[in-house]
Design a protein around this motif. Structure first.
Motif, PDB file in Angstrom:
ATOM      1  N   GLY A   1      -0.460  -6.996  -8.870  1.00  0.00           N
ATOM      2  CA  GLY A   1       0.390  -6.421  -9.909  1.00  0.00           C
ATOM      3  C   GLY A   1       1.490  -5.565  -9.303  1.00  0.00           C
ATOM      4  O   GLY A   1       2.652  -5.630  -9.709  1.00  0.00           O
ATOM      5  N   GLU A   2       1.121  -4.783  -8.280  1.00  0.00           N
ATOM      6  CA  GLU A   2       2.115  -3.956  -7.591  1.00  0.00           C
ATOM      7  C   GLU A   2       3.106  -4.830  -6.830  1.00  0.00           C
ATOM      8  O   GLU A   2       4.314  -4.584  -6.838  1.00  0.00           O
ATOM      9  CB  GLU A   2       1.401  -3.001  -6.631  1.00  0.00           C
ATOM     10  CG  GLU A   2       0.465  -2.021  -7.330  1.00  0.00           C
ATOM     11  CD  GLU A   2      -0.441  -1.295  -6.346  1.00  0.00           C
ATOM     12  OE1 GLU A   2      -0.283  -1.529  -5.129  1.00  0.00           O
ATOM     13  OE2 GLU A   2      -1.306  -0.516  -6.793  1.00  0.00           O
ATOM     14  N   THR A   3       2.589  -5.874  -6.159  1.00  0.00           N
ATOM     15  CA  THR A   3       3.448  -6.771  -5.387  1.00  0.00           C
ATOM     16  C   THR A   3       4.429  -7.506  -6.301  1.00  0.00           C
ATOM     17  O   THR A   3       5.600  -7.676  -5.964  1.00  0.00           O
ATOM     18  CB  THR A   3       2.581  -7.807  -4.625  1.00  0.00           C
ATOM     19  OG1 THR A   3       1.648  -7.110  -3.808  1.00  0.00           O
ATOM     20  CG2 THR A   3       3.429  -8.703  -3.746  1.00  0.00           C
ATOM     21  N   LEU A   4       3.945  -7.934  -7.460  1.00  0.00           N
ATOM     22  CA  LEU A   4       4.788  -8.668  -8.395  1.00  0.00           C
ATOM     23  C   LEU A   4       5.943  -7.795  -8.879  1.00  0.00           C
ATOM     24  O   LEU A   4       7.094  -8.248  -8.960  1.00  0.00           O
ATOM     25  CB  LEU A   4       3.947  -9.138  -9.583  1.00  0.00           C
ATOM     26  CG  LEU A   4       4.541 -10.227 -10.475  1.00  0.00           C
ATOM     27  CD1 LEU A   4       4.742 -11.509  -9.707  1.00  0.00           C
ATOM     28  CD2 LEU A   4       3.647 -10.472 -11.676  1.00  0.00           C
ATOM     29  N   ASP A   5       5.637  -6.538  -9.169  1.00  0.00           N
ATOM     30  CA  ASP A   5       6.693  -5.621  -9.623  1.00  0.00           C
ATOM     31  C   ASP A   5       7.751  -5.432  -8.541  1.00  0.00           C
ATOM     32  O   ASP A   5       8.957  -5.415  -8.821  1.00  0.00           O
ATOM     33  CB  ASP A   5       6.087  -4.261 -10.006  1.00  0.00           C
ATOM     34  CG  ASP A   5       5.243  -4.351 -11.281  1.00  0.00           C
ATOM     35  OD1 ASP A   5       5.445  -5.311 -12.047  1.00  0.00           O
ATOM     36  OD2 ASP A   5       4.383  -3.470 -11.486  1.00  0.00           O
ATOM     37  N   ARG A   6       7.307  -5.292  -7.280  1.00  0.00           N
ATOM     38  CA  ARG A   6       8.265  -5.134  -6.183  1.00  0.00           C
ATOM     39  C   ARG A   6       9.107  -6.397  -6.017  1.00  0.00           C
ATOM     40  O   ARG A   6      10.314  -6.325  -5.779  1.00  0.00           O
ATOM     41  CB  ARG A   6       7.535  -4.819  -4.868  1.00  0.00           C
ATOM     42  CG  ARG A   6       6.916  -3.443  -4.820  1.00  0.00           C
ATOM     43  CD  ARG A   6       6.631  -3.009  -3.386  1.00  0.00           C
ATOM     44  NE  ARG A   6       5.741  -3.929  -2.688  1.00  0.00           N
ATOM     45  CZ  ARG A   6       4.419  -3.840  -2.718  1.00  0.00           C
ATOM     46  NH1 ARG A   6       3.838  -2.880  -3.426  1.00  0.00           N
ATOM     47  NH2 ARG A   6       3.675  -4.689  -2.051  1.00  0.00           N
ATOM     48  N   GLY A   7       8.450  -7.563  -6.154  1.00  0.00           N
ATOM     49  CA  GLY A   7       9.176  -8.824  -6.025  1.00  0.00           C
ATOM     50  C   GLY A   7      10.236  -8.992  -7.096  1.00  0.00           C
ATOM     51  O   GLY A   7      11.347  -9.459  -6.825  1.00  0.00           O
TER      52      GLY A   7
END
Length: 887
Positions: A362-368
């Protein structure tokens, strides 16, 4: 019939035909470096088919867990969009190892499908290899299938090979005609189209040739049978549904997805795709984690991560923004608990791993998404409408964005993905992955070792009760090839017909020792055995150096194991069993062995657990282990069948390969494990166990290191000496060490504060005192007030304090300070608000840092850098003037 009933009927049927029922092996292939995951029922029997392993049966049947999501067999991107593709599935199979052949295999298959499963024989078709007249005639004359329902196909469809060389042979597939409604059109037909009208159910492989390096097909002396049938496909046909996802095996998991998402399966095609993805991927994740695979950035763990992230992405498409996949694991365990009870037992750990990975993604997706938005803004400025393949691949590889997700996101703004460029990047990565993949962690077995087994050469291990034994030299290897003589000074590998030396396996190091030959009552040859290995089951190879005389084939040798080293290894091995038992007692049943190393010097134990152990947990585990040692429980070993051992509650080790007969090691009620290693006679012989470290080695995998016996005593004694010496230095006793060190730390902290305060006063005095014009000259470059100064500072923190004083003197301009410490350069630049747009501090510092061989960064107002070239500091300071003069 339910899927569970179909599986049971299949296994029961072949048990009734004198087949041994063999449990599914792990999804991590044992001893096969060519495979990422177990992907077929025959994987666990590969060595048996090759003649490298003997089992106590000639016929076998199994329902094998399989995953196809990487390497040659990669169905990942198709999953959810078709009725048949899966990452996880079960393969039903029956196998003959040189026993029955084509006729029985065909008869069994027909009988099971038509009589046991009740399928209409008129709807069954068969394919055979082009020139396999024998199989064609069997289908036609023995089974009675009409000629028009027997189709001959070429090598691509109906010939199987284990590799470029080795066992191979024609195969025959059984297909089920699902009717005209499933047809793709007038050209629909077997071997012509890929539609689902003629559904492939069962593949029968007839291993009858051995292909050599020249491509010549030589008949095998004992032809064998390998068959495979997807349980999900068979269930779809038996249950009368047109998709595997409509069977009870998957429909119950889809129902759980409906409940979580609030969507109704069948209402919307795109939602249906996502619900199917969730059902399939939750099964794969649940089973992979249960078999010890954890999300990671390489190898099997990376594939698991890709599966889970694809599922998370489809969850978001269904409106699920919070972790949800872990809940589907519960549904999977509920559906599959009958054949796989270990899922229910491991469920707390499985759900914890999945939920943690979901939160991380979820954190990675937001950064992406943030990075993608920034890239789109750049495209708008440049006027381009195409997102590069390189950037699209970065989103895919680093942030888990499938290319279709990226395309969907940018399409609304009128942008498109460079699919061709993306494909090129993907091919590069796959090539790198192939080069990097080292397989199952075990080297490919040398052909020379296989040839020894093929010649019938084997070792008998007699070392459980003995430290010495007579053994005859039955093979000598030097420089990778067989020899008949070894002379003084040479290093060789020796195979004896019997040996007391334990070959490295199961995490236990191989024995060391010596050997000698007596002729006419005198020693005529001697050799030192440096280590012992076990490259194949039945082969115990001794890596030795000839220290005296000559060693020949058929020499009778006296073999003596290094006794103290063996006993030390046994202490560490037995302690490992107790450690695992107490880890489960303290932390929970989710703890599973993920690797181990047992040597005379120490033990290392890797296990599944998600967080570092607390000091209290480590103390409790160590105390419980040592209580079992002090209880001096007898250690018993027993040979029994695998089924009987599991019934008694014996713990099987993840990734270990077991035969029909297993060795069970018990330590009172404390531990019961399957193990082929050497152990103490009673737990008291371990002496004492001391845990010396606990660390994390991968996501969800912890490592304990411990010592026993004399090694543990030496460790404690050494640290006791260190504590006494430290106490003497502090003029106290060991019991006061912590208090005295804390007092010293407080004093040091207070002194550092005082030093910092004094330095600040000195800086303020030098900047703001008399004669400032000379101390801090401010010059003007292109209209910018500039202050450049070399100062005395020891670290970046102190530089910031000094800058606070100097920037007040030049509040409307640019201030640059530099210092050296221990030969390294330290730089800091401050830019007043009026100049930040034209001269951002972060941009300036990067230019200056390059002069001292370093890097730096910061905000438009303040930035810092450092570099190894302290002698270039003056050049860096001067470079600021050059930058401002040319801009």
């Amino acid at each position: 019939m339910t899927g569970n009933e179909i599986r049971k009927q299949f296994l029961d049927y072949f048990c009734g035909q004198e087949h041994a029922e063999v449990s599914s092996s792990s999804l991590v292939p044992a001893n096969d470096p060519t495979l990422l995951f177990t992907n077929a029922g025959m994987n666990q029997f590969k060595d048996t088919f090759l003649g490298l392993e003997e089992r106590g049966y000639k016929r076998a049947t199994s329902s094998q867990k399989c995953v196809r999501a990487g390497g040659k067999h990669n169905d990942l991107e198709n999953v959810g969009r078709t009725a048949r593709h899966h990452t996880f599935f079960e393969m039903l199979g029956n196998f003959s190892f040189g026993d029955y052949f084509k006729q029985e295999a065909i008869e069994y298959a027909w009988d099971f499908l038509t009589r046991v499963m009740g399928l209409d024989g008129e709807k069954l078709w068969a394919t055979v290899f082009l020139d396999d007249d024998e199989a064609y005639d069997l289908w036609k004359t023995v089974i009675g299938v009409p000629e028009e329902r027997i189709v001959r196909l070429g090598e691509k469809d109906n010939f199987w090979a284990m590799g470029d060389t080795g066992p191979c042979g024609p195969c025959s597939e059984i297909l089920y005609d699902q009717g005209e409604s499933m047809s793709c059109g007038p050209d629909c037909g077997i071997g012509i189209c890929d539609c689902d009208r003629y559904l492939e159910i069962w593949n029968l492989v007839f291993m009858q040739f051995n292909r050599d390096a020249e491509g010549t097909m030589n008949p095998l002396p004992k032809p064998s049978i390998d068959t495979g049938m997807g349980l999900e496909r068979l269930a779809a046909v038996v249950q009368g549904v047109q998709s595997n996802y409509d069977t009870d095996l998957l429909r119950q998991v889809i129902a759980a997805g409906e409940k979580i998402s609030g969507k109704v399966y069948g209402d919307d095609n795109e939602n249906d795709v996502s619900l199917r993805v969730l059902a399939d991927h939750s099964r794969a994740a649940t089973f992979l984690i249960a078999d010890g695979i954890l999300p990671a950035n390489e190898g099997r763990g990376y594939v698991l991560r890709r599966i889970m992230r694809r599922a998370s992405r489809h969850g978001k498409m269904l409106g699920l923004n919070d972790p949800f996949l872990y809940q589907l694991a519960e549904a999977v365990a509920q559906v599959m608990q009958q054949p796989y009870p270990e899922l229910k037992k491991s469920l707390p750990f499985i759900t914890r791993v999945i939920k943690s990975e979901e939160e991380r993604f979820g954190e990675t997706l937001d950064r992406g998404l943030k990075i993608l938005d920034e890239e789109i803004e750049k495209l708008k400025v440049s006027g381009s409408t195409t997102l590069s393949g390189e950037f699209t691949f970065k989103l895919y590889d680093t942030f888990g964005f499938p290319v279709d997700l990226t395309a969907d996101i940018i399409e609304k703004d009128g942008f498109a993905v460079d699919h061709e460029g993306f494909s090129e990047q993907m091919q590069k990565q796959q090539e790198l992955s192939r080069k990097a993949w080292k397989g199952s962690g075990e080297d490919a077995v040398d052909e020379i070792y296989k040839s020894l087994l093929n010649e019938g050469l084997k070792s008998e291990f007699v070392g459980y009760e003995n430290f010495s034994a007579q053994g005859k030299v039955i093979a000598l290897l030097h420089d990778g090839g067989p020899v008949s003589l070894a002379e003084k000074g040479q290093e060789v590998e020796i195979l004896f017909d019997r040996t007391p030396f334990y070959g490295e396996s199961g995490g236990q190091a191989g024995d060391q020792g010596r050997g000698r030959i007596e002729r006419n009552g005198e020693e005529s040859a001697a050799f030192e055995i440096m280590t012992t290995t076990k490259p194949l089951d039945g082969l115990i190879l001794h890596r030795a150096r000839i220290t005296d005389g000559q060693l020949r084939l058929n020499d009778e040798c006296q073999l003596v194991v290094a006794r103290e080293e063996r006993l030390a290894t046994a202490r560490h091995h037995s302690a490992t069993h107790l450690l695992q038992a107490k880890l489960q007692e303290v932390l929970g049943d989710h703890v599973k062995q993920a690797g181990s190393l047992v040597t005379p010097e120490r033990l290392r134990f890797d296990f599944s657990h998600f967080s570092p152990l607390t000091e209290a947990e480590l103390e409790e585990i160590e105390l419980l282990v040592n209580r079992e040692i002090m209880a001096n429980r007898s250690v018993y070993t027993e040979e029994t069948s695998m089924d009987e051992a599991i019934k008694k509650g014996a713990m099987a080790i993840f990734g270990e390969k077991y035969g029909t007969k297993v060795r069970m090691v018990s330590m009172g009620e404390a531990s019961l494990e399957l193990c082929g290693g050497t152990h103490v006679e009673s737990t008291g012989d371990i002496g004492f166990c001391k845990i010396i470290s606990e660390t994390g080695i991968a996501a969800g995998v912890r490592r304990l290191e411990a010592l026993t016996g004399v090694a543990a005593w030496n460790y404690i004694n050494k640290r006791g000496k260190i504590m006494r010496q430290a106490a003497t230095c502090l003029k106290g006793i060991p019991e006061e060490l912590v208090e005295r060190v804390e007092r010293l730390q407080e004093q040091n902290k207070d002194q550092q504060k005082e030093i910092s305060s004094l330095k600040e006063k000195l800086v303020s005095a030098s900047v703001g005192g008399g004669g400032v014009g000379n101390a801090v000259p401010i010059e003007e470059i292109n209209g910018v007030p500039v202050l450049v100064k070399r100062v005395e500072c020891d670290d970046p923190k102190e530089m910031r304090q000094v800058m606070d004083a100097y920037k007040q003197k030049n509040s409307d301009g640019i201030t640059l300070l530099g210092a050296t410490h221990a030969g390294k350069a330290i730089l800091i630049v401050h830019v007043a608000k009026a100049w930040q747009k034209k001269y951002p501090a972060g941009t300036l510092i990067r230019e200056l840092a390059a002069k001292v061989g370093g890097k730096g960064g910061g905000k438009p107002e303040l930035a810092q850098a450092g570099g190894p070239k302290g002698d270039q500091l003056d050049a860096a300071l001067e470079h600021l003037r050059a930058l401002l003069q040319t801009s």
